[in-house]
Scaffold this active site. Structure first.
Site, PDB file in Angstrom:
ATOM      1  NE  ARG A  62      -2.373  -5.180   7.487  1.00 18.68           N
ATOM      2  CZ  ARG A  62      -3.558  -5.701   7.166  1.00 18.68           C
ATOM      3  NH1 ARG A  62      -4.104  -6.651   7.923  1.00 18.68           N
ATOM      4  NH2 ARG A  62      -4.192  -5.271   6.094  1.00 18.68           N
ATOM      5  CB  THR A  89      -7.089  -4.999  10.349  1.00 20.98           C
ATOM      6  OG1 THR A  89      -7.633  -6.160   9.724  1.00 20.98           O
ATOM      7  CG2 THR A  89      -7.429  -3.758   9.530  1.00 20.98           C
ATOM      8  CG  PHE A 119     -12.858   2.413   7.271  1.00 21.45           C
ATOM      9  CD1 PHE A 119     -12.474   1.721   6.135  1.00 21.45           C
ATOM     10  CD2 PHE A 119     -13.440   1.707   8.312  1.00 21.45           C
ATOM     11  CE1 PHE A 119     -12.666   0.350   6.018  1.00 21.45           C
ATOM     12  CE2 PHE A 119     -13.631   0.317   8.208  1.00 21.45           C
ATOM     13  CZ  PHE A 119     -13.245  -0.354   7.059  1.00 21.45           C
ATOM     14  CD  GLU A 130      -9.193  -9.113  -3.088  1.00 21.51           C
ATOM     15  OE1 GLU A 130     -10.046  -8.701  -2.278  1.00 21.51           O
ATOM     16  OE2 GLU A 130      -8.075  -9.523  -2.718  1.00 21.51           O
ATOM     17  CE  LYS A 139      -4.086  -1.925   2.359  1.00 22.32           C
ATOM     18  NZ  LYS A 139      -4.907  -1.785   3.585  1.00 22.32           N
TER      19      LYS A 139
END
Ligand code: ADP
Ligand code: MG
Length: 140
Positions: free
Chosen positions: A104, A93, A59, A128, A11
């Site tokens: 993460r 997450t 969000f 995806e 990301k």
């Protein structure tokens, strides 16, 4: 468990901080192989379509704006039990909840800017992958 393919995104928070290689190393150390990869700049329409499943969440707008803020690296990862394995390597997450050694835990900035996306099931993995890669990019 058979060999699977899953879909991954490195990301914007991670590409911006030049962490692409370090994140790919985590996948490889876990036995996942990068079988397709490209660095792209998402349009707002693409980000909105990709995350349509979250469109009722509070969000959603913030997430889509964030996903177009810098280029991303979209990848197909292959390996034994790849979908669950990738989720394990990614971590929870929210980085505050992520286990030691996960991507993460080590790299994410916040629950939103959490460095990686990974498919959560065989159906979403197939969808995806097809969203970002054509058949000719997926040979071998
Ligand atoms: P995951 O990426 O672990 O599968 P979700 O599918 O629940 O998590 O959410 C998709 C993405 O939306 C997250 O990776 C994160 O970037 C963002 N997100 C999730 N929850 C929040 C939140 N509470 N606030 C801001 N962004 C969030
Ligand atoms: Mg998800």
């Amino acid at each position: 468990m058979a060999i699977q393919r899953t879909f991954s995104i490195i990301k914007p928070d991670a590409t911006k901080r030049n962490l692409t290689g370090k994140i790919i190393a985590k996948f490889e150390e876990a036995g996942l192989r990068v079988v397709a990869s490209k660095r792209i700049q998402l349009s707002l329409a693409q980000a909105q379509a990709f995350y349509a499943v979250h469109k009722e969440r509070p969000f959603y707008d913030e997430l889509c704006e964030y996903m177009i803020s810098e280029p991303v690296v979209v990848q197909v990862l292959e390996g034994e039990n790849a979908i669950a394995k990738n989720r394990e390597v990614m971590g929870a997450t929210n980085p505050a909840d992520a286990a030691e050694g996960t991507i993460r835990k080590e790299f994410a900035l916040s629950v939103g800017e959490n460095s990686v996306h990974g498919s959560d099931a065989p159906e979403t993995a197939a969808e995806e992958i097809a969203f970002f890669f054509s058949g000719i990019e997926l040979v071998g």
